[in-house]
Design a protein around this motif. Structure first.
Motif, PDB file in Angstrom:
ATOM      1  N   ASN A  68       0.841  -1.184   0.000  1.00 28.33           N
ATOM      2  CA  ASN A  68       0.000   0.000   0.000  1.00 28.33           C
ATOM      3  C   ASN A  68       0.885   1.245   0.000  1.00 28.33           C
ATOM      4  O   ASN A  68       1.713   1.420   0.894  1.00 28.33           O
ATOM      5  N   PRO A  69       0.748   2.120  -1.005  1.00 28.09           N
ATOM      6  CA  PRO A  69       1.666   3.261  -1.110  1.00 28.09           C
ATOM      7  C   PRO A  69       1.600   4.226   0.059  1.00 28.09           C
ATOM      8  O   PRO A  69       2.601   4.892   0.363  1.00 28.09           O
ATOM      9  N   THR A 105       4.566  15.625  -4.958  1.00 31.05           N
ATOM     10  CA  THR A 105       5.068  14.424  -5.651  1.00 31.05           C
ATOM     11  C   THR A 105       6.577  14.475  -5.882  1.00 31.05           C
ATOM     12  O   THR A 105       7.149  13.506  -6.388  1.00 31.05           O
ATOM     13  N   ILE A 110       6.705   9.866  -1.500  1.00 35.62           N
ATOM     14  CA  ILE A 110       5.412   9.913  -2.177  1.00 35.62           C
ATOM     15  C   ILE A 110       5.523   9.369  -3.588  1.00 35.62           C
ATOM     16  O   ILE A 110       4.709   8.535  -4.020  1.00 35.62           O
ATOM     17  N   GLY A 113       5.496   5.512  -4.516  1.00 40.17           N
ATOM     18  CA  GLY A 113       4.224   4.794  -4.488  1.00 40.17           C
ATOM     19  C   GLY A 113       3.340   5.001  -5.696  1.00 40.17           C
ATOM     20  O   GLY A 113       2.280   4.368  -5.793  1.00 40.17           O
ATOM     21  N   MET A 114       3.759   5.831  -6.649  1.00 40.92           N
ATOM     22  CA  MET A 114       2.997   6.023  -7.883  1.00 40.92           C
ATOM     23  C   MET A 114       3.428   4.939  -8.866  1.00 40.92           C
ATOM     24  O   MET A 114       4.037   5.191  -9.896  1.00 40.92           O
ATOM     25  N   ARG A 208      -4.785   8.586   0.596  1.00 43.58           N
ATOM     26  CA  ARG A 208      -5.526   7.503  -0.056  1.00 43.58           C
ATOM     27  C   ARG A 208      -6.268   8.025  -1.274  1.00 43.58           C
ATOM     28  O   ARG A 208      -6.271   7.392  -2.336  1.00 43.58           O
ATOM     29  N   TYR A 211      -3.700   8.653  -4.081  1.00 41.18           N
ATOM     30  CA  TYR A 211      -3.151   7.457  -4.727  1.00 41.18           C
ATOM     31  C   TYR A 211      -4.202   6.633  -5.471  1.00 41.18           C
ATOM     32  O   TYR A 211      -3.847   5.835  -6.347  1.00 41.18           O
ATOM     33  N   ARG A 212      -5.483   6.807  -5.140  1.00 44.10           N
ATOM     34  CA  ARG A 212      -6.515   5.932  -5.687  1.00 44.10           C
ATOM     35  C   ARG A 212      -6.462   5.799  -7.214  1.00 44.10           C
ATOM     36  O   ARG A 212      -6.448   4.677  -7.731  1.00 44.10           O
ATOM     37  N   TYR A 214      -4.021   6.287  -9.250  1.00 47.14           N
ATOM     38  CA  TYR A 214      -2.775   5.619  -9.625  1.00 47.14           C
ATOM     39  C   TYR A 214      -2.871   4.123  -9.327  1.00 47.14           C
ATOM     40  O   TYR A 214      -2.404   3.286 -10.119  1.00 47.14           O
ATOM     41  N   ASN A 215      -3.465   3.777  -8.187  1.00 47.63           N
ATOM     42  CA  ASN A 215      -3.627   2.369  -7.828  1.00 47.63           C
ATOM     43  C   ASN A 215      -4.525   1.643  -8.829  1.00 47.63           C
ATOM     44  O   ASN A 215      -4.216   0.522  -9.266  1.00 47.63           O
TER      45      ASN A 215
END
Length: 229
Positions: A68-69, A105, A110, A113-114, A208, A211-212, A214-215
């Protein structure tokens, strides 16, 4: 690296500081029946790494451990804080303007996690079939299962199983049981398993949200939902 056996690079979220031929010379010779592995913490996010590794061996198999990033960023900060206690707060580093939800970024904790951005770079040089993604979360809850899938990916017989692990309550994650050649079990060092710095829940929720997308794109690219939301 792979002379002449299979090459495996473990991309744990350092670039190659030497050119591929010289780097290859630092590796042990590998027989046809053997696999040589190399791991370095930031190959996955180093832009020059895919091209350099590809120029050395296009048949290389790649293993990427992801988590989880948001958790990964907090863990990164916790690790840095242990070495540099005077650094700014997590919130100050993570946001350019928190009230506007502007995430910074440029901060490495940070940006790492992308994942989809880094994967796009690797897919220019390697097909997805040569890349295996290990879930950092499942590596803790089901280490044998995750390593079983790694062994399948490498074309190996499943030798590492549940019997090789025990859960270390102090560390908070699985460790290897005592091998026959050693008097002690094997576990990661003191720098691993630190209690994470407490972060305001609103900050976590903002990250969260950041990142959503990107996830989601990363899930689509690899064909697997890691359920980080």
């Amino acid at each position: 690296m792979c002379l002449p056996g299979l090459c495996v690079w473990l991309l744990l979220l350092t670039a190659l500081s030497v050119c591929p031929p010289l780097f290859r010379g630092l590796m042990p010779r590998t027989l046809d029946s053997q696999i040589t592995m190399e791991k370095t913490p930031s190959y996955f996010v180093t832009r020059e790494a895919p091209r350099r590794i590809s120029s050395m061996s296009r048949d290389t198999k790649l293993i990427v451990v992801v988590r989880n990033p948001v958790t990964r960023a907090i863990s990164d900060y916790t690790q840095t804080l242990s070495k540099k206690p005077d650094i700014p707060s997590f919130e100050a580093l993570a946001f350019r303007n928190r009230s506007l939800g502007q995430v910074d970024t440029s901060w490495n904790a940070i940006r790492i996690g992308m994942y989809m951005l880094h994967l796009e770079n690797w897919l220019q040089y390697f097909p997805l079939s040569q890349i295996h993604f290990v879930s950092g979360e499942r590596l803790i809850t089901d280490p044998a299962g995750e390593l079983g899938r790694v062994q399948d990916f490498l074309g190996l017989k499943r030798i590492v199983t549940d019997k090789h692990f025990y859960f270390n309550k102090t560390k908070g994650f699985p460790c290897l049981k005592k091998p026959e050649s050693s008097s002690l079990p094997r576990c990661l060092g003191k720098s691993k398993g630190r209690t994470h710095v407490q972060i305001d829940q609103e900050v976590i929720e903002q990250l969260r949200d950041f990142y959503r997308p990107y996830n989601i794109k990363f899930y689509e690219m690899v064909g697997h939902d890691f359920r980080w939301d």
